[in-house]
Write an enzyme that holds these catalytic residues in place. Structure first.
Site, short mmCIF file in Angstrom:
data_model
loop_
_atom_site.label_atom_id
_atom_site.label_comp_id
_atom_site.label_asym_id
_atom_site.label_seq_id
_atom_site.Cartn_x
_atom_site.Cartn_y
_atom_site.Cartn_z
N GLU A 1 0.83 -1.22 0.00
CA GLU A 1 0.00 0.00 0.00
C GLU A 1 0.86 1.26 0.00
O GLU A 1 0.45 2.30 -0.52
CB GLU A 1 -0.93 0.00 1.23
N HIS B 1 7.78 -27.02 0.04
CA HIS B 1 7.06 -28.12 -0.63
C HIS B 1 5.92 -27.58 -1.47
O HIS B 1 4.97 -28.31 -1.79
CB HIS B 1 6.56 -29.11 0.42
N LYS C 1 -13.86 1.14 -3.19
CA LYS C 1 -14.71 1.51 -2.05
C LYS C 1 -15.97 2.23 -2.55
O LYS C 1 -17.10 1.88 -2.19
CB LYS C 1 -13.91 2.44 -1.15
O1 PA5 Z 1 -2.98 1.85 5.90
C1 PA5 Z 1 -4.11 2.29 5.84
O2 PA5 Z 1 -4.38 3.46 6.11
C2 PA5 Z 1 -5.27 1.39 5.46
O3 PA5 Z 1 -4.88 0.19 4.94
C3 PA5 Z 1 -6.15 1.18 6.68
O4 PA5 Z 1 -5.42 0.55 7.69
C4 PA5 Z 1 -7.40 0.36 6.38
O5 PA5 Z 1 -8.05 0.81 5.24
C5 PA5 Z 1 -8.38 0.44 7.55
O6 PA5 Z 1 -8.68 1.77 7.79
P1 PA5 Z 1 -9.24 2.30 9.16
O7 PA5 Z 1 -8.23 2.02 10.22
O8 PA5 Z 1 -9.45 3.74 8.93
O9 PA5 Z 1 -10.51 1.57 9.40
#
Ligand code: PA5
Length: 475
Positions: A299, A328, A442
């Site tokens: 990410e 394996h 989303k």
């Molecule tokens: O790294 C990030 O910001 C995202 O991957 C969030 O962790 C994920 O989308 C969950 O978001 P939130 O903590 O706002 O629910």
């Protein structure tokens, strides 16, 4: 079982990345790293200069949480005294860290242990919205004796909030007015819906600093609360992170392990087309650290625009693998498939158990030779075997050794990876702290679900215009 916690440094060994070992066709030359040294120094200076600000709030977490840690420890005590089960509701950065740390630092069958042998209540982390999974959870817990930690940085994530709706309704039915006592909220200190709900209903409330993003939040209350509740030494985790921070202050790429890691992976991605990084821990305890790292790396670095607005398609696909299990399953591909992977082996020097292999089967020499050795020796021999096989075929690998898997070394490892990710973002000149690519899916999913606000209505109209699926491609 292991005696005292060893607070020794974790070690990054990159010999098997280098041309000295692999030759110039497949390895990275020392001089190539030296060429990037000025950029590496600039990356470190940029990170150090911005410490604690912007999205770099996580760099200060090892140092600025004394009061918060004390509050967490008190809360953890209260939870342990009043509940037999602790459930985290969260996803992505609000779930992967708690899962990884629990797997790393507690008994591998923690939930199945009798209560007196556990450090705290049973722990479940609900990081998906599979309807069967929610039902399955409710089949094995009693909400009357369960504490729920709702974790969402944004305070608005649909997955987490839908779980919250289910659980809060159930709690109201089962425990009446006392339902808020069953909820701990962990969320941004200013924004989002959860903070409002928490204040309105009087939940125990912990803040994620505004400058700490989801995937960089494991050392904030996001990770510290579930860990403390389950008896993990969170002070040692933070101490480990601080120790790694100290080791990573230098501008010199050869003196700063996280910076060296970032430069080598940068060269892999940008100069060598090595666009896959496999993380292969040789320890079940570290299995989910690989998962946690996958989110952090994917990410943060998977971006299509630089900070200067230039179009790009950067990133390195992180893959999780488990030694020896995946020897394996996947090792054949890693040793003989495309030259597009770098393998990170995680090695444990001292396991928390010693498992001797008894003598026997003397009639079969290929089995009998194992007798008198231990699983500890066998797993390390297999790790060395994999390292050798990869090197022999000209495949890049590196090894991170943890003297033990303990709170201190896990704190070091988390901070090492976070810093390496921030440095890699600097070298790539991308914003490592946003995730715009997640947005489209989303918005489209909210449109599918019939959200009536304008943004989603427009998306629904756009989606209605996509080409119809052809029957010939559906078998
Ligand atoms: O790294 C990030 O910001 C995202 O991957 C969030 O962790 C994920 O989308 C969950 O978001 P939130 O903590 O706002 O629910």
């Amino acid at each position: 079982m292991m005696a005292d916690m060893i607070k020794k440094p974790i070690v990054l060994d990159v010999n098997n990345m280098m041309a000295d070992t692999l030759g110039f066709q497949y390895g990275i030359a020392h001089a190539q790293v030296d060429e990037y040294a000025p950029f590496a120094a600039a990356a470190n200076q940029a990170v150090q200069a911005a410490r604690g600000t912007g999205w770099l709030g996580w760099t200060e977490l090892p140092y600025n949480q004394e009061e918060i840690v004390a509050h967490i420890e008190k809360t953890a005590e209260r939870v342990r005294a009043n509940f037999d089960t602790f459930v985290v509701l969260g996803i992505g950065g609000s779930a992967l860290g708690p899962i990884a740390v629990q797997q790393a630092l507690n008994h591998l069958h923690y939930n199945e242990l009798p209560a007196e042998k556990r450090g705290g209540p049973r722990l479940y982390v609900e990081d998906n919205i599979d309807p069967e999974r929610m039902q399955a959870l409710l089949d094995v817990i009693d909400v009357k004796t369960t504490c729920f930690n709702v974790i969402t940085k944004s305070g608005a994530t649909a997955e987490t909030m839908s779980q919250y709706l289910t659980i809060s309704e159930l709690l109201k039915k089962e425990v009446g007015d006392k339902w808020p006592e069953h909820i701990i909220a962990t969320t941004d200190c200013e924004k989002g819906n959860l903070i409002k709900l928490a204040k309105e209903n009087g939940f125990d409330l912990f803040y994620i600093p505004g400058s700490v993003g989801g995937r960089f939040s494991e050392l904030s209350p996001v990770g510290l609360i579930p860990a403390a509740v389950c008896g993990i030494d969170i002070r040692a985790m933070l101490e480990g992170a601080a120790a790694m921070d100290e080791r990573c202050k230098s501008d010199d790429v050869w003196q700063n392990p996280a910076l060296l890691e970032a430069v080598l992976q940068y060269i892999c991605m940008q100069d060598m087309g090595v666009n896959i990084q496999v993380t292969m821990p040789y320890a079940d305890s570290l299995k989910y650290m690989a998962d946690w790292f996958c989110q952090l790396w994917a990410e943060s670095l998977g971006k299509n625009v630089t900070r200067k607005g230039m179009a790009c398609n950067f990133g390195q696909t992180p893959v999780k693998s488990l030694g020896v299990t995946d020897q394996h399953s996947q090792l054949q591909l890693y040793t003989e498939g495309p030259y597009d992977k770098v393998i990170t082996l995680l090695k444990v020097e001292e396991f928390r158990a010693e498992s001797p292999i008894p003598h026997g089967c003397e009639q079969f020499p290929d089995v009998a030779f194992l007798g008198g050795k231990s699983l500890n020796q066998l797993i390390e021999a297999e790790r060395q075997g994999t390292e050798y096989a990869l090197t022999k075929k000209g495949r890049m690998s590196q090894c991170i050794t943890l003297p033990q898997v303990n709170a201190h070394t896990i704190g070091q490892l988390i901070y090492f990876y976070e810093l390496a990710t921030a440095y890699a973002g600097e070298l790539l000149d991308i914003d490592a702290f946003n995730q715009p690519g997640v947005e489209e899916s989303k918005i489209a999913s909210y449109a599918v679900l019939g959200n009536t606000s304008e943004k989603y209505q427009k998306k629904a109209e756009e989606m209605a215009k996509r080409p119809a699926k052809k029957d010939e491609y559906i078998l």
